[in-house]
Write an enzyme that holds these catalytic residues in place. Structure first.
Site, PDB file in Angstrom:
ATOM      1  CG  PHE A 155     -10.688   5.191   9.127  1.00  0.00           C
ATOM      2  CD1 PHE A 155     -11.986   5.385   9.595  1.00  0.00           C
ATOM      3  CD2 PHE A 155      -9.631   5.770   9.833  1.00  0.00           C
ATOM      4  CE1 PHE A 155     -12.211   6.130  10.762  1.00  0.00           C
ATOM      5  CE2 PHE A 155      -9.851   6.517  10.979  1.00  0.00           C
ATOM      6  CZ  PHE A 155     -11.140   6.699  11.456  1.00  0.00           C
ATOM      7  N   GLY A 238       0.153   4.507  -3.501  1.00  0.00           N
ATOM      8  CA  GLY A 238      -1.198   5.008  -3.221  1.00  0.00           C
ATOM      9  C   GLY A 238      -1.260   6.523  -3.250  1.00  0.00           C
ATOM     10  CD  GLN A 275      -5.358  45.774  -7.504  1.00  0.00           C
ATOM     11  OE1 GLN A 275      -5.554  46.538  -6.563  1.00  0.00           O
ATOM     12  NE2 GLN A 275      -4.406  45.963  -8.385  1.00  0.00           N
ATOM     13  CB  ILE A 336     -13.967  33.656  -5.487  1.00  0.00           C
ATOM     14  CG1 ILE A 336     -12.502  34.108  -5.433  1.00  0.00           C
ATOM     15  CG2 ILE A 336     -14.629  34.079  -6.803  1.00  0.00           C
ATOM     16  CD1 ILE A 336     -11.631  33.545  -6.536  1.00  0.00           C
ATOM     17  CD  GLU A 362      -4.816   6.749   0.490  1.00  0.00           C
ATOM     18  OE1 GLU A 362      -3.697   6.534  -0.041  1.00  0.00           O
ATOM     19  OE2 GLU A 362      -5.881   6.400  -0.009  1.00  0.00           O
TER      20      GLU A 362
END
Lengths: 379, 313, 254
Positions: A155, A238, A275, A336, A362
């Site tokens: 990776f 990082g 709402q 939404i 990470e």
């Protein structure tokens, strides 16, 4: 305590935003489809000195601090998280060289690394281990004035570009984990096809194969057996890059959601009048601000680290929060949008895919919480 | 009698300025007069449309020197009792206007797209804030310089029998020098003149879609135009085809907008079209509320079908 | 040689919203317009060939000090600002008078560069008014400028032709956006910009009188109302029929 940005900080932010909109946005589709960042983007970023914001002028940086770095990264990730991850990983590799390297090592790698000529990588993870250094199997065998390295790293970002790769390996004489600098694409270096991950497109991650890679002994980074310290410090720094990236993703999800809520009509009425939508938009705004200020704070803290352990804790809690928060935020942003939210014409679906990756890379989320707890429950 | 004096280096625009002048002259009781400089052909054309034409023939007046031209106009305006000067808001006209206003101490507006008299005040309309709004401003000073956007007013009809009077003014020697004039290689298509415009925006995914759009425009006897990014970023069409604030302001009878989202900067260039039809995948695109007809669809599939449908009709 | 770039701070047009047809300008960030940035980029390039100095000049309210930093980061060497909160509402002739007065205080002026029109208003009047007040020759709509010690060679871009003009210095030149892409400042230059000199004048220091009576008064500023039919089409056949038929009655009616 003053939470306002200086004019210079605003300019760094605006410059990064202008750059991203003008030069990255038109290529985003291509980046997504090809999982690759076109060279012209990297060259342009180098021209604007975006690779060196956080580094000292002495080494070719622009002395803009980690706070300036965070502001720029947020805006770049807002347009392409893949591009910002390339910056982040380059900063991670060069950061380790800048902190632990000899004068010669810095002279060799810093300048080309900040002009985009070389891109750095940072290679710890292996097929058999995630974050535990005791499980490392890559070997660096001392042979006279050189080391011969064998092993596989998993990776790894930026491994497809030329440049230095910081490799963690077991040093043969001490049997301790030690860091080495290897030039990518030297004899014995090869990489796999890119892993096909669901998001963060453009940031290619591959496996790196090191087969009898011979390097001069002076390529050791730091001292024998200090690999674990370099690793801890490296991944702490990082986390500034990854937190900023996920802040950018959060910002974009918020913007896309607000835009959609304002434009979309249901039975002739703007959905922003409902709402249910208002509650969601409110929630997004709250979560964006929380992520933003934690990340900005981490940038400020990184400018002046007194105790690496304390900083590692702040980095861990920031990364953990911002990444998990991004999953929530992008999910609500998709909600939404309704069905449109999962269609590839809409940006929000790619943000959601990016977000899901965050807590898994990470340093996974649980690991971060353990680091934080470790500093509290010490006695 | 006080007069409105009109001047443009472009004869077509000068003929429009006559129409513009007449929309206000009657109400304020001004006469309409015109000026030509080193352009006999223009004087002849204006004489068919305007009562009084002042003609200047003086090769010492350098058209490329806006300062010199402004000085000439100010002298004529002074001599002929013309406190109101109308210019065309093309590049030459705009360059002259600021200089002329300084000479006459008058208020000056450029890019004017409409004029009215309101309680004796001369009010001008012009786009502002990048076209987001239209501002109405009154010029309060006695002397006024107004540069009018080309093609807003129709050409003055022929009818009046005008008298051409030659006059001379003291011209200043120009310090600037024209080294070379290079005609621009014109796109053969003039989108401002087209009665039908087919406008493509960023919703057009590929340059390969362009030929079929051209065929469609051909069937409609129209021209193909585009939004700014299509010309400047993608370079699929020449920049002369750009509709909008930084391109041409068009008022065709019919505008068919394909994959155009409708940003303010674009809308400024098309909002005077008589009929607007939009085809866009995004039902929420701002252009949709500004259209007479709107269709939610992908232009890529609509255009070929449409070409076939028109061929059938 | 000093190369002066006149720049105007304008509300960021991307952030303008319309409420009840009125533009909402509160809290909108002030920026420099793109054409002004092109003018600056052209000036910076000329500076490199002539060893000149690029001076940014701008008049506006107190936000101008911050706004102009971007121009300093993008290659300006110093800034001269005329700061007055009332200036924003003034007519272009007043602004021109103010800029001209400030320019007169600078020695060794080579050229004064303007964008062809400000991003918000696009009138392009200030440029020629400044030239008139200073009594300098002017060339508008430049798409290329070359400089030597006493002369500028300018390619002026008109609607249907290009003119190559030679103009003696000092001269006032307006440029079109094609002249140069705006420079995005690099991070290092942003950080260096804070050390560049900025002189701030107030109106009374320049001895410019602002006339009590305004030449131009604004009566209204409203978003145009669109009166469109808003008919939804659902099929291509329908669209074809409208295209064929809609124009005809319209055209006959004229």
């Amino acid at each position: 305590m003053d939470f306002t940005l200086s004019k210079e900080q605003l300019l760094i932010r605006n410059t990064a935003r202008d750059f991203a909109e003008k030069y990255i946005e038109p290529l985003v589709r291509r980046i997504e489809d090809e999982n690759d960042v076109p060279r012209q983007i990297i060259d342009r970023m180098a021209e604007l000195e975006l690779f060196g914001i956080q580094f000292a002028e002495e080494w070719g940086g622009s002395d803009g601090g980690y706070d300036g770095y965070v502001l720029a990264m947020e805006q770049i990730a807002r347009v392409s998280s893949g591009v910002s991850m390339i910056l982040s990983v380059n900063g991670l590799g060069l950061g380790a060289i800048c902190t632990y390297g000899t004068k010669e090592q810095k002279e060799k790698y810093m300048e080309p690394g900040l002009t985009g000529e070389l891109l750095a990588s940072f290679a710890f993870t292996e097929p058999g281990t995630g974050s535990d250094p005791r499980q490392i199997t890559t070997m660096a065998i001392r042979e006279g004035d050189s080391y011969v390295i064998n092993g596989t790293k998993r990776f790894i970002s930026n491994a497809n570009f030329h440049g230095p790769i910081v490799v963690f390996a077991r040093e043969s004489e001490s049997d301790e984990v030690t860091a080495f600098i290897v030039d990518k694409f030297c004899a014995g270096y090869s990489i796999s096809e890119a892993w096909d991950k669901i998001g963060l497109k453009g940031n290619r991650i591959v496996d790196v194969y090191l087969k009898n890679v011979r390097i001069p002994a002076e390529n050791m980074l730091g001292k024998v057996g200090r690999g674990f310290n370099i690793l801890l410090s490296g991944i702490a720094y990082g986390k500034i890059g990854i937190s900023s990236t996920y802040l950018g993703i959060t910002l974009r999800a918020y913007e896309e959601a607000v835009k959609y809520a304002m434009e979309k009509k249901h039975r002739g009425q703007s959905i922003a009048k409902f709402q249910a939508m208002q509650l969601r938009v409110g929630e997004l705004a709250i979560k964006l601000e929380a992520a933003r200020w934690l990340t900005y704070r981490l940038g400020c803290l990184a400018n002046n680290v007194k105790d690496p352990m304390t900083f590692a804790r702040e980095a861990a809690l920031t990364k953990s929060f911002v990444c998990e928060n991004a999953v929530d935020v992008t999910r609500v942003a998709v909600d939404i949008h309704g069905s449109y939210g999962v269609m590839s014409d809409y940006k929000v679906q790619s943000l959601y895919r990016d977000a899901i990756i965050g807590p898994q890379i990470e340093g996974v989320g649980d690991m971060q919480k353990m680091i934080v707890a470790g500093t509290i429950l010490r006695e | 009698m006080r007069n409105i004096l009109i001047y443009s280096d472009n004869t077509d625009y000068a003929c429009e300025l006559l129409t513009a002048a007449h929309t206000i002259a009657g109400e304020i009781g001004y006469g309409v007069t015109a000026l030509t400089i080193n352009n006999d052909d223009q004087a002849e054309k204006l004489a068919l449309r305007c009562g009084t034409i002042y003609r200047i023939r003086d090769e010492a007046i350098l058209m490329a020197d806006a300062a010199a031209v402004a000085l000439v106009i100010s002298e004529v305006a002074k001599k002929k009792n013309a406190p109101v000067v109308l210019l065309s808001s093309n590049r030459r006209g705009k360059e002259i206007s600021g200089r002329l206003a300084h000479l006459t101490h008058g208020g000056c507006l450029t890019d004017v797209s409409g004029m009215t008299i309101d309680n004796g005040r001369l009010c001008c309309r012009r786009n502002t804030l990048g076209g987001a709004t239209v501002v109405t401003q009154a010029i309060e000073s006695d002397h006024k310089v107004i540069a009018v956007v080309p093609k807003v007013y129709d050409t003055m009809e022929e009818g009046e029998k005008g008298a051409i009077t030659d006059i001379a003014v003291e011209a200043e020697l120009s310090v600037i020098k024209v080294v070379e004039v290079m005609p621009k290689v014109k796109d053969s298509v003039d989108i401002e003149a087209a009665e039908v415009l087919v406008v493509v925006g960023q919703g057009m995914g590929s340059r390969d879609d362009l030929p079929i759009v051209e065929i469609l425009a051909g069937h409609l006897k129209g021209a193909v135009a585009c939004t700014k990014p299509v010309a400047t970023d993608k370079r699929w069409l020449s920049e002369e085809r750009i509709v909008g604030l930084s391109g041409r302001k068009c008022k065709p009878d019919l505008a068919l907008l394909l994959g155009v989202s409708g940003q303010v900067q674009f809308v400024v260039g098309i909002r005077d079209a008589k009929t607007i039809i939009s085809v866009n995948t995004d039902e929420n695109a701002p252009i949709m509320t500004m259209s007479d007809y709107r269709m939610v669809a992908d232009m890529k599939s609509v255009v070929p079908e449409l070409v076939r449908a028109i061929e059938r009709l | 040689m000093n190369i002066i770039v006149a720049m105007k701070q304008v509300p960021d047009l991307h952030h303008i919203r319309i409420r009840n047809r009125e533009p909402v300008l509160d809290d909108i960030p002030m920026v420099l317009g793109d054409i002004d940035k092109s003018a600056l980029a052209a000036a910076v390039e000329l500076k490199e060939t002539t060893q000149g100095r690029v001076i940014i000049m701008s008049a506006g309210n107190r936000k101008i000090r911050d706004t102009v930093k971007e121009a300093l980061a993008a290659g300006g060497d110093e800034a001269i600002l005329i700061e007055d909160d009332d200036l924003a509402d003034e007519d272009s002739s007043v602004i021109a008078g103010v800029l001209a007065a400030a320019i007169q205080r600078i020695g060794d002026v080579g050229i004064v560069v303007f964008g062809e029109g400000s991003a918000d208003n696009y009138s392009g009047r200030v440029f020629s008014a400044v030239a008139a007040i200073l009594g300098y020759p002017q060339v508008g709509y430049a798409k290329r400028i070359e400089l030597n010690d006493s002369l500028a060679r300018v390619t002026r871009s008109l609607e249907d032709s290009d003119e190559i003009i030679e103009v003696p210095l000092p001269a006032v030149i307006s440029v079109v956006s094609e002249i140069k892409e705006p420079r995005i400042p690099s991070v290092k230059n942003i950080l260096k910009a804070r050390k560049k000199p900025t002189a701030v004048y107030h109106l009374n220091e320049l001895c410019v009188e602002v006339p009590a009576e305004k030449n131009i008064t604004t009566i209204s500023n409203l978003a145009p109302v669109s009166r469109r039919k808003g008919i939804v089409i659902t099929s291509v056949d329908e669209l074809a029929k409208i295209l064929k038929n809609d124009r005809k009655p319209d055209r006959q009616a004229q």
